[in-house]
Design a protein around this motif. Sequence first.
Motif, PDB file in Angstrom:
ATOM      1  N   ASP A 289       0.837  -1.199   0.000  1.00 27.72           N
ATOM      2  CA  ASP A 289       0.000   0.000   0.000  1.00 27.72           C
ATOM      3  C   ASP A 289       0.873   1.252   0.000  1.00 27.72           C
ATOM      4  N   GLY A 290       0.577   2.113  -0.979  1.00 23.67           N
ATOM      5  CA  GLY A 290       1.306   3.374  -1.076  1.00 23.67           C
ATOM      6  C   GLY A 290       2.643   3.285  -1.762  1.00 23.67           C
ATOM      7  N   ALA A 291       3.094   2.077  -2.111  1.00 19.26           N
ATOM      8  CA  ALA A 291       4.404   1.912  -2.764  1.00 19.26           C
ATOM      9  C   ALA A 291       4.286   2.155  -4.270  1.00 19.26           C
ATOM     10  N   ASP A 292       5.315   2.728  -4.840  1.00 17.03           N
ATOM     11  CA  ASP A 292       5.338   2.945  -6.289  1.00 17.03           C
ATOM     12  C   ASP A 292       5.649   1.660  -7.050  1.00 17.03           C
ATOM     13  N   TYR A 293       6.500   0.823  -6.455  1.00 20.66           N
ATOM     14  CA  TYR A 293       6.995  -0.324  -7.199  1.00 20.66           C
ATOM     15  C   TYR A 293       6.767  -1.642  -6.449  1.00 20.66           C
TER      16      TYR A 293
ATOM     17  N   LYS B 232       9.752  -0.556 -12.040  1.00 20.10           N
ATOM     18  CA  LYS B 232      10.705   0.553 -12.060  1.00 20.10           C
ATOM     19  C   LYS B 232      11.666   0.386 -13.234  1.00 20.10           C
ATOM     20  N   VAL B 233      11.719   1.397 -14.086  1.00 20.53           N
ATOM     21  CA  VAL B 233      12.605   1.375 -15.248  1.00 20.53           C
ATOM     22  C   VAL B 233      13.680   2.439 -15.062  1.00 20.53           C
ATOM     23  N   ARG B 234      14.939   2.006 -15.036  1.00 16.55           N
ATOM     24  CA  ARG B 234      16.070   2.931 -14.948  1.00 16.55           C
ATOM     25  C   ARG B 234      16.571   3.209 -16.369  1.00 16.55           C
ATOM     26  N   LEU B 235      16.494   4.454 -16.794  1.00 15.56           N
ATOM     27  CA  LEU B 235      16.915   4.812 -18.144  1.00 15.56           C
ATOM     28  C   LEU B 235      18.426   5.006 -18.181  1.00 15.56           C
ATOM     29  N   VAL B 236      19.066   4.312 -19.130  1.00 14.86           N
ATOM     30  CA  VAL B 236      20.522   4.378 -19.283  1.00 14.86           C
ATOM     31  C   VAL B 236      20.818   4.837 -20.713  1.00 14.86           C
TER      32      VAL B 236
END
Length: 532
Positions: A360-364, A402-406
Amino acid sequence: MARVFRLYFVATFVLLVLAVCPGLLQAGQKDTLNYSWSTNVGPLNPHAYSPSQMFAQAMVYEPLVAYGEGGKILPWLAESWTVSPDGKTYVFTLRKGVLFSDGTPFDAKAVKMNFDAVLKNAQRHGWLEFIAQIDSTKVLDSHTFQLNLKHAYYPTLQELCLIRPMRFLSPSGFPDSGDTFKEIKAPIGTGPWKLVETRKGEYDLFEANEHYWGTKPRFKRLLIKVIPDSDGRAIAFDTGEIDLIYGSGGHGSGQIGLDTYARYAARKDLVADASEPLATRVMAINSKRFPTNDIAVRKAILHGVNKAAIVKHIFLGVEPPADTLFSPKMPYCNLGLAPYSFDAAKAGALLDAAGWKRADGADYRTKDGKELAFDLCFVGNDSLQKSVAEVMQGDLKRIGVKVRLVGEEKDSFLTRQKNGEFGMIFGDTWGTPYDPHSFCSSMRKPSHADYQAQVGLPMKEKIDRAIGEALISVDEKERQDLYRYILTTLHEQAVYFPLSYMTNIYVHRPELKGVEFGRTKYEIPFEKMYMD
């Protein structure tokens, strides 16, 4: 006196500029076509790769046979050919009267000389199965050449159409060592153009080959100016410095941005068009690296991204959406595979079922204390790739991924493709005449992103074995069945995220005539163009 001095100064300056940059003198002349590319065309070694540019190699060097409309194989430097019943021996009757641009006759000895040079460095061409299948070559007479294969390799003629490495350099262009992979003396071919001058960072100047056996170019000269970026190219076109924009669209990797192309296409004073789909713009998903080693994650990614919105707002409808790795129009690829439709609820349900929970309340989401996060890698100065990556990042965040853009320099990006240090990474199929056989063949090579993306699959060895069997099968039904297994398995394993089917675009003014799309993604038929 001051006015005379100013006139003298201006005249001297103009002469100096023209001496340094002769392209300015030629611009606008009817016998010179002005085009641009992001770099110099390179040494144009027919048996090697980067930094030689493929479109320019195709201008200078020619194949035994050519790829035609609908995949038909056309006679070219070979007028005809026969294939033995076992599929292992090809005998080519060469076209008579053909000369290299230096006047040297093209004959069977020259053909064998080029084949031998390529085979001397066979390991450098490991991506191309055709080279590994060559057993021996033989000169039967001055205009008859025999090619012997180890197995009945069905794509032989298609791969003889390729721009590199199996095209023909004049014997006078060979180095004293005979090792053309390292260097050549000069780029001398039988094609319609010859390279006559290069100024690094400025331009490459081609002239029509007066010895050309076919229809000679209408322009005497072709000046290819080095313009590194798409915005600069658009300005050069607007100011009349170049006559033609031709190639793929998209900032960073294309001739011009798709937004600029759309603006040109809306103008009535210009001629603009987009080709039929030529290849697939696709992203590979790593099946070995956490967390995309989980098939539920890969399928959730495919269902969780709004591809239609990307095609509409980023590709501006110039490139149609792609649902499969290869277009169904490619040989063996019309398999009726069900596309992964955009469905965020389904994506979430797949992740829930696989144990990826969102507090609950978490983005990922997390699983076993590990966050659902991966790297999405792209070329940093390619604004189109960057825009797609940002949209995907936003879409996937909504389902808890969660996507980390590189974004990196091109060399670092290519290194990631080779070593597998990516969660997702951009890549393109190669188009005709490479798809599907050459592209599938390369999937077995560790130096390709496709191998790295697939290596975590439990059936990877079986896929590779099926590819090898398809390439040497003489049974058409068996070959169809093998491709069905290969492409269906990769589709069901969600190893690829197809984005769009890539097109070439062109823009020019109405007075330039004869502009048409080449037979493949990498060929530009400059020789057909003329100024009205």
